[in-house]
Design a protein around this motif. Structure first.
Motif, PDB file in Angstrom:
ATOM      1  N   THR A 185       0.846  -1.183   0.000  1.00 46.67           N
ATOM      2  CA  THR A 185       0.000   0.000   0.000  1.00 46.67           C
ATOM      3  C   THR A 185       0.886   1.238   0.000  1.00 46.67           C
ATOM      4  N   PRO A 217      -3.336   4.645  -7.889  1.00 46.11           N
ATOM      5  CA  PRO A 217      -4.348   3.775  -7.269  1.00 46.11           C
ATOM      6  C   PRO A 217      -3.884   3.063  -6.009  1.00 46.11           C
ATOM      7  N   ARG A 218      -2.581   2.954  -5.789  1.00 43.14           N
ATOM      8  CA  ARG A 218      -2.098   2.294  -4.571  1.00 43.14           C
ATOM      9  C   ARG A 218      -2.186   3.198  -3.341  1.00 43.14           C
ATOM     10  N   GLU A 267      -3.795   4.756  -0.471  1.00 44.64           N
ATOM     11  CA  GLU A 267      -5.004   4.507   0.312  1.00 44.64           C
ATOM     12  C   GLU A 267      -5.255   5.606   1.335  1.00 44.64           C
ATOM     13  N   GLY A 298      -7.649   4.983 -11.347  1.00 43.77           N
ATOM     14  CA  GLY A 298      -8.406   3.917 -10.672  1.00 43.77           C
ATOM     15  C   GLY A 298      -9.732   4.454 -10.180  1.00 43.77           C
ATOM     16  N   ARG A 348     -12.089   4.205  -6.503  1.00 46.13           N
ATOM     17  CA  ARG A 348     -11.352   3.648  -5.368  1.00 46.13           C
ATOM     18  C   ARG A 348     -11.489   4.553  -4.146  1.00 46.13           C
ATOM     19  N   VAL A 362     -13.641   9.504  -6.873  1.00 40.81           N
ATOM     20  CA  VAL A 362     -13.055   8.625  -5.863  1.00 40.81           C
ATOM     21  C   VAL A 362     -13.890   8.778  -4.597  1.00 40.81           C
ATOM     22  N   GLN A 363     -13.880   7.755  -3.778  1.00 38.89           N
ATOM     23  CA  GLN A 363     -14.616   7.792  -2.517  1.00 38.89           C
ATOM     24  C   GLN A 363     -13.710   8.392  -1.448  1.00 38.89           C
TER      25      GLN A 363
END
Length: 312
Positions: A32, A54-55, A57, A83, A86, A111-112
């Motif tokens: 991550t 995208p990695r 987080e 991404g 995500r 994105v969320q």
């Protein structure tokens, strides 16, 4: 295990220069990524560094000054492009919550995004679990509420194959011994050694204060700002920053293995700040390695080693 390393995306203090972008630091940790203090231009620096959006987080911001967070909208848009949909969590001091939420809204990215305010306390508070390691934060001393982050891997156990064989323990019994601490008269410590968990620490804008050493204590890799040279101590104190000497003093006192200096005022040659820090390490008899960060540097966490015996 995936690589654990720091990707330096920007190193300038307050204003970018021709060769130094605004802040931005990406930590790769067991598959991550955590992005710290993305200033303006971070999205473009990520492309130069080959960072996979995208990695990411989590995005962790130390305080609401824009050179530490104005890159958030661009990063969110890059994440949405690479991404879409995500989730990402945006952390920062409670004082910065509305500012960070506004930056997330401005992005209008697919994105969320969850924005979480971190209490600014004179003790460590839990922030998140990062691939099984604990991300915590505590208050520092800047002109606005600011926090330093600390990522701590739990201690583990390394078994001796020879000792296990001699004790007649194999297969599922190894796991049972680890859980219970003793099996058929064999103690866990008889066939294993303690493996200290690795520690990463991140300290940006702050005056010298005891909290700095607490955040970076026993860190394998610690990122510290050093905006000023010590000859300008009065200026550093009035503006809420560290000098290179103060950063090195805190690192040596805390038993830091690798110190990454960054957030440089454009009035200095950063190598001069590095020499100031290294002179302090030598004078104090420390073993801390000093790395003067440049944009797009990749700094790996050093290999595992026993923790220092620095007093708490």
């Amino acid at each position: 295990m995936s690589a654990r390393e720091l990707v330096v995306l920007g190193t300038a203090g307050q204003a970018p220069t021709r060769v130094r972008n605004h802040n931005g630091y990406l930590l790769r940790w067991d598959g991550t990524s955590v992005l710290f203090d993305p200033g303006e231009g971070t999205q473009r620096q990520m492309l130069h560094a080959g960072v996979s959006a995208p990695r990411i987080e989590r995005i962790c911001v130390t305080h609401r000054h824009n050179d530490h967070c104005l890159g958030v909208p661009g990063v969110l848009n890059r994440m949405a492009q690479d991404g879409p949909g995500r989730p990402v969590t945006l952390h920062g001091p409670v004082d910065a919550f509305e500012h960070l939420r506004g930056l997330a809204v401005v992005a209008q990215a697919n994105v969320q995004v969850t924005v979480e305010g971190v209490p600014t306390l004179d003790e460590f508070v839990p922030v998140a679990d990062v691939a099984g390691s604990a991300l915590t934060a505590r208050a520092l001393d800047h002109r606005v509420p600011a926090i330093g982050y600390r990522l701590t891997e739990p201690d583990g156990t390394t078994f001796s194959a020879g000792a296990l064989a001699a004790a007649g323990i194999s297969g599922p019994d190894v796991g049972r011994l680890q859980r219970e601490g003793e099996l058929r008269g064999v103690r866990l410590e008889d066939v294993s050694t303690r493996r200290p968990g690795q520690v990463f620490a991140f300290v940006m804008d702050t005056r010298a204060c005891p909290a700095v050493a607490e955040v970076v204590r026993d860190a394998d890799l610690a990122v510290l700002e050093c905006t000023f040279a010590h000859r300008d101590l009065d200026l550093a104190t009035s503006r809420g920053h560290l000098t290179a000497r103060q950063a090195a003093e805190a690192a040596v006192a805390a038993g830091v293995r690798t110190l990454v200096l960054t957030h440089f005022s454009q009035r200095y040659d950063p190598e001069d700040l590095g020499r100031e820090a290294r002179d302090v390490v030598a004078a104090l008899g420390g073993s801390t390695t000093v790395h003067v960060a440049a944009d797009l540097d990749v700094v790996p966490l050093p290999g595992r080693a026993a923790r220092s015996s620095v007093p708490a």
